[in-house]
Scaffold this motif. Structure first.
Motif, PDB file in Angstrom:
ATOM      1  N   ILE A 555     -16.118 -10.399   1.697  1.00  0.00           N
ATOM      2  CA  ILE A 555     -15.837  -9.487   0.587  1.00  0.00           C
ATOM      3  C   ILE A 555     -15.842  -8.076   1.161  1.00  0.00           C
ATOM      4  O   ILE A 555     -16.810  -7.658   1.802  1.00  0.00           O
ATOM      5  CB  ILE A 555     -16.896  -9.628  -0.527  1.00  0.00           C
ATOM      6  CG1 ILE A 555     -16.898 -11.068  -1.079  1.00  0.00           C
ATOM      7  CG2 ILE A 555     -16.640  -8.621  -1.648  1.00  0.00           C
ATOM      8  CD1 ILE A 555     -17.975 -11.342  -2.117  1.00  0.00           C
ATOM      9  N   GLY A 556     -14.746  -7.355   0.944  1.00  0.00           N
ATOM     10  CA  GLY A 556     -14.613  -6.029   1.534  1.00  0.00           C
ATOM     11  C   GLY A 556     -15.031  -4.925   0.585  1.00  0.00           C
ATOM     12  O   GLY A 556     -15.204  -5.128  -0.614  1.00  0.00           O
ATOM     13  N   SER A 557     -15.187  -3.757   1.172  1.00  0.00           N
ATOM     14  CA  SER A 557     -15.453  -2.559   0.380  1.00  0.00           C
ATOM     15  C   SER A 557     -14.603  -1.451   0.982  1.00  0.00           C
ATOM     16  O   SER A 557     -14.730  -1.143   2.168  1.00  0.00           O
ATOM     17  CB  SER A 557     -16.944  -2.228   0.451  1.00  0.00           C
ATOM     18  OG  SER A 557     -17.163  -0.961  -0.116  1.00  0.00           O
ATOM     19  N   LYS A 558     -13.692  -0.903   0.181  1.00  0.00           N
ATOM     20  CA  LYS A 558     -12.747   0.080   0.704  1.00  0.00           C
ATOM     21  C   LYS A 558     -13.182   1.477   0.289  1.00  0.00           C
ATOM     22  O   LYS A 558     -13.435   1.716  -0.888  1.00  0.00           O
ATOM     23  CB  LYS A 558     -11.352  -0.220   0.138  1.00  0.00           C
ATOM     24  CG  LYS A 558     -10.223   0.361   0.964  1.00  0.00           C
ATOM     25  CD  LYS A 558      -8.896   0.254   0.244  1.00  0.00           C
ATOM     26  CE  LYS A 558      -8.420  -1.153   0.049  1.00  0.00           C
ATOM     27  NZ  LYS A 558      -7.151  -1.219  -0.701  1.00  0.00           N
ATOM     28  N   ASN A 559     -13.287   2.383   1.261  1.00  0.00           N
ATOM     29  CA  ASN A 559     -13.672   3.747   0.893  1.00  0.00           C
ATOM     30  C   ASN A 559     -12.438   4.559   0.510  1.00  0.00           C
ATOM     31  O   ASN A 559     -11.320   4.044   0.488  1.00  0.00           O
ATOM     32  CB  ASN A 559     -14.483   4.410   2.020  1.00  0.00           C
ATOM     33  CG  ASN A 559     -13.624   4.695   3.252  1.00  0.00           C
ATOM     34  OD1 ASN A 559     -12.393   4.627   3.203  1.00  0.00           O
ATOM     35  ND2 ASN A 559     -14.281   5.011   4.353  1.00  0.00           N
ATOM     36  N   GLN A 560     -12.646   5.828   0.190  1.00  0.00           N
ATOM     37  CA  GLN A 560     -11.537   6.637  -0.328  1.00  0.00           C
ATOM     38  C   GLN A 560     -10.443   6.862   0.706  1.00  0.00           C
ATOM     39  O   GLN A 560      -9.305   7.160   0.350  1.00  0.00           O
ATOM     40  CB  GLN A 560     -12.072   7.978  -0.844  1.00  0.00           C
ATOM     41  CG  GLN A 560     -12.832   7.790  -2.159  1.00  0.00           C
ATOM     42  CD  GLN A 560     -13.265   9.107  -2.782  1.00  0.00           C
ATOM     43  OE1 GLN A 560     -13.397  10.100  -2.080  1.00  0.00           O
ATOM     44  NE2 GLN A 560     -13.484   9.101  -4.083  1.00  0.00           N
ATOM     45  N   PRO A 587     -11.199  -5.769  -1.358  1.00  0.00           N
ATOM     46  CA  PRO A 587     -10.346  -6.817  -0.783  1.00  0.00           C
ATOM     47  C   PRO A 587     -11.167  -8.051  -0.412  1.00  0.00           C
ATOM     48  O   PRO A 587     -12.393  -7.971  -0.271  1.00  0.00           O
ATOM     49  CB  PRO A 587      -9.752  -6.149   0.462  1.00  0.00           C
ATOM     50  CG  PRO A 587     -10.676  -5.027   0.786  1.00  0.00           C
ATOM     51  CD  PRO A 587     -11.312  -4.593  -0.496  1.00  0.00           C
ATOM     52  N   LEU A 588     -10.473  -9.167  -0.306  1.00  0.00           N
ATOM     53  CA  LEU A 588     -11.132 -10.435   0.016  1.00  0.00           C
ATOM     54  C   LEU A 588     -10.424 -11.087   1.192  1.00  0.00           C
ATOM     55  O   LEU A 588      -9.206 -10.976   1.334  1.00  0.00           O
ATOM     56  CB  LEU A 588     -11.070 -11.392  -1.184  1.00  0.00           C
ATOM     57  CG  LEU A 588     -11.679 -10.904  -2.503  1.00  0.00           C
ATOM     58  CD1 LEU A 588     -11.358 -11.896  -3.616  1.00  0.00           C
ATOM     59  CD2 LEU A 588     -13.189 -10.727  -2.372  1.00  0.00           C
ATOM     60  N   LYS A 589     -11.205 -11.782   2.037  1.00  0.00           N
ATOM     61  CA  LYS A 589     -10.618 -12.694   3.024  1.00  0.00           C
ATOM     62  C   LYS A 589     -10.847 -14.113   2.526  1.00  0.00           C
ATOM     63  O   LYS A 589     -11.980 -14.468   2.170  1.00  0.00           O
ATOM     64  CB  LYS A 589     -11.297 -12.534   4.388  1.00  0.00           C
ATOM     65  CG  LYS A 589     -10.905 -11.293   5.161  1.00  0.00           C
ATOM     66  CD  LYS A 589     -11.658 -11.264   6.492  1.00  0.00           C
ATOM     67  CE  LYS A 589     -11.430  -9.944   7.226  1.00  0.00           C
ATOM     68  NZ  LYS A 589     -12.348  -9.820   8.389  1.00  0.00           N
ATOM     69  N   ILE A 590      -9.779 -14.895   2.488  1.00  0.00           N
ATOM     70  CA  ILE A 590      -9.931 -16.299   2.111  1.00  0.00           C
ATOM     71  C   ILE A 590      -9.447 -17.184   3.253  1.00  0.00           C
ATOM     72  O   ILE A 590      -8.611 -16.773   4.062  1.00  0.00           O
ATOM     73  CB  ILE A 590      -9.147 -16.654   0.824  1.00  0.00           C
ATOM     74  CG1 ILE A 590      -7.629 -16.472   1.019  1.00  0.00           C
ATOM     75  CG2 ILE A 590      -9.647 -15.833  -0.363  1.00  0.00           C
ATOM     76  CD1 ILE A 590      -6.801 -17.151  -0.062  1.00  0.00           C
TER      77      ILE A 590
END
Ligand SMILES: [Cu+2]
Length: 636
Positions: A555-560, A587-590
């Motif tokens: 599970i990703g976390s995108k900054n500005q 965003p997600l990696k599957i």
């Protein structure tokens, strides 16, 4: 006799899908408003059929599922397989239907023998691994409108053309042609029978035979079926065309086998602002703030009565089609009045300052024990104890509930996103933006647990305690749910959802709409791949792919600045699912594996209004897989 009494009497012959209490409330509203709507009601009743018209093969209880003690809590009609097969002769029809508080001319499934009696929700199909689902579907809807002939690609169109999709099933995506060869799509004139082939097109008057052969090693689970013809999917699902498929657990995989099964099909009715149902092209206008209501098994806010010690298994399907039905599913202690939720909805009206206003209603939570997500058991894991479940259109959730005597409320609260792979909802301070859902909170159902002892309470309690201690067994787990082997290669092509809502909206994946050059993944049979899912606009899109389930592995976390920090999911926490909400900046990696079946199927956004307007890709699995109608005899 008052006018209201008269109307209630006139309505006693409506189908059992429409509870009298709802009609009463609707009549009351209409009378209270002093509108002409009251005059319409007796006509509504006459247009409906008596439930005795239904053929006797439909039941609401079956030995195939353990019925709850409350026989008055409406369960969808049920068909169980016999001798390895469940079959039905169905029609898609159109007519005037009352759903919850609203009435409209909508499309529905019906049995061929009673084509005017709507089945909303459609019958639950109860089958075993290795069974055959055989449905003959006739399109009895009126001819399409003139616009059907001239529509642009990815413009909603031909709302009376249809087909059938089996969501969550690991089966062939192909048809068999009249020449005996496997094929994708086309019209029934060229097709001998179809498996889960959503490229098939049935115009009004056409009839197609569906023969969906489950493999012998199909995992048990809670799945569903609905129309999936690109351009009319959302309209037909929003009209109420959806039903559950329960694949029974073999004895060696049984989870709390004596817990009664309670089916909850959540469907969203979108209203015109009065008492009418929006049923056609107007559904596609941006409508996050539109009125409407989420029904449980076609009922508005039903009450489920439970006996003391009656630990139940709730199989919940989110059959919504719109952004309204992204939700946080919450079980709360006590009786939460709808007015509390209406008051909170009002605080999120356009233009209001929502600083400090809670997204989720302050209420005392009650635990639910998640045992399966998207119908796939949490093999090798203990039940995941939850009080607030992020639930998107297309998702299923199987919960065990163990409630002490008292009153409870199941609510659809504002969607906040998931904090983990189990769908535990994010807290208020991390909530994702979800404009459509902050104005549409509602009570789904009330639950009353009485002091009457449940006859099998001791047996179920023993099974439940054993489950909590030992977790869900991996015994008999299907081979297509095995762990991935070695390094899983990443596909460089991203699934980037982009939405520019306007009328009509602009809904793309990686800048392409369905059918445009490049709107396709091609993968090899039995290969395994890692894909990147992202939502590049400020909207949540539930990703769904047919035929094969997947695991979220990071599970990703995108900054500005757009830089992503990845949080890998430890392998022991990974679970299988077929639909996952992709939230903005998360965003997600599957990882998935294209096992057993070759052919072309699709991935798409399960906000079906987005799908119809372009948010869909083909996925072609190349190689020689198991063709339609052929059983895979592998036993595990
Ligand atoms: Cu979408």
């Amino acid at each position: 006799m008052t006018e209201l009494d008269h109307h209630e009497e006139s309505l006693e012959l409506v189908s059992p899908n429409v509870p009298l209490t709802n009609i009463s409330r609707r009549s009351f509203i209409a009378v209270g408003l002093g509108t002409a709507a009251t005059l319409v009601l007796p006509k509504t009743a006459q247009a409906k059929s008596d439930s005795s018209n239904l053929i006797s093969s439909y039941k609401t209880t079956s030995p195939a599922l353990n019925p709850p003690s409350d026989q008055s809590f409406f369960q969808p009609y049920l068909k169980s397989s016999q001798d390895g097969k469940v079959s039905g002769n169905w029609v898609m029809n159109q007519g005037e239907v009352t759903l919850g508080l609203y009435t409209g001319t909508i499309r529905f499934y019906a049995d061929e023998s009673a084509p005017d009696t709507h089945l909303i929700p459609s019958p639950t199909l109860c089958v075993n691994p290795g069974d055959l689902i055989e449905i003959s579907l006739k399109n009895s809807a009126p001819p399409n409108d003139d616009a059907c002939a001239t529509h642009q690609p990815n413009q909603p169109n031909c709302f009376n053309s249809t087909n059938l999709h089996f969501h969550g099933l690991h089966v062939s995506p192909l048809s068999i042609g009249k020449d005996g060869k496997p094929r994708s799509g086309g019209h029934p004139a060229d097709i001998a029978f179809s498996s889960d082939d959503v490229l098939v097109e049935m115009t009004p008057g056409e009839k197609n035979n569906y023969k969906v052969q489950l493999p012998a090693n199909h995992a048990p689970g809670t799945h569903w079926y609905h129309p999936h013809r690109h351009g009319s999917t959302a309209v037909q699902v929003a009209n109420g065309m959806a039903g559950l498929i329960v694949i029974k657990e073999p004895a060696n995989q049984a989870i709390c086998p004596d817990a009664p099964d309670v089916i909850w099909v959540l469907q969203d009715v979108v209203s015109d602002g009065g008492t009418g149902i929006i049923a056609d092209a107007e559904l596609y206008a941006p409508f996050g703030g539109n009125p409407g209501e989420c029904l449980v098994n076609g009922q508005y806010q039903p009450t489920l009565t439970v006996q003391k010690g009656e630990i139940q298994r709730w199989r919940i399907l989110n059959a919504g089609a719109s952004p309204r039905t992204l939700m946080n599913l919450r079980l709360c202690k006590g009786t939460v009045p709808q007015s509390d939720l209406d008051a909170l909805n009002a605080k999120f009206a356009p233009g209001q300052d929502t600083t400090g206003v809670p997204r989720n209603l302050p209420a005392e939570p009650e635990s639910m024990y998640l045992i399966a997500r998207d119908g796939i058991n949490l093999y090798g894991k203990k039940p995941n104890v939850q009080t607030n479940h992020a639930f998107s259109p297309g998702n299923r959730a199987d919960f065990l509930v163990n409630l002490a005597p008292g009153n409870y409320t199941l609510i659809k609260d504002a969607y906040t996103g998931s904090k983990d792979v189990y769908g535990n909802a994010k807290d208020d301070n991390e909530a994702v933006e979800s404009r459509a859902t902050v104005r549409t909170r509602q009570v789904l159902a009330y639950i009353t647990v009485t002091e009457t002892p449940y006859a099998k309470a001791a047996t179920v309690k023993g099974q439940f305690e054993q489950l909590l201690a030992n977790g869900i067994p991996t015994t008999g787990m299907s081979s297509y749910l095995n762990p991935f082997i070695g390094e899983v290669p990443q596909n460089s092509q991203p699934v980037n959802f982009e939405a520019v809502p306007r009328n009509p909206g602009q809904f793309t994946i990686d800048n392409r709409k369905y059918g445009e050059p490049g709107a396709k993944f091609t993968v090899a049979l039995n290969s395994q791949e890692e894909w990147l899912l992202d939502s590049l606009s400020n909207v949540t899109h539930p990703f769904h792919i047919h035929v094969n389930p997947f695991q979220v592995v990071a599970i990703g976390s995108k900054n500005q600045q757009g830089v992503i920090t990845w949080n890998d999911i430890p392998s022991e926490d990974r679970i299988w699912q077929d639909t996952v909400a992709v939230d903005p900046n998360i965003p997600l990696k599957i990882q998935h594996r294209f096992d057993d079946y070759n052919g072309t199927f699709v991935l798409h956004c399960h906000i079906l209004f987005h799908e119809d307007q372009g948010m869909m890709y083909d996925v072609e699995v190349t190689g020689n897989g198991i063709p339609p109608g052929v059983i895979n005899t592998v036993s595990a």
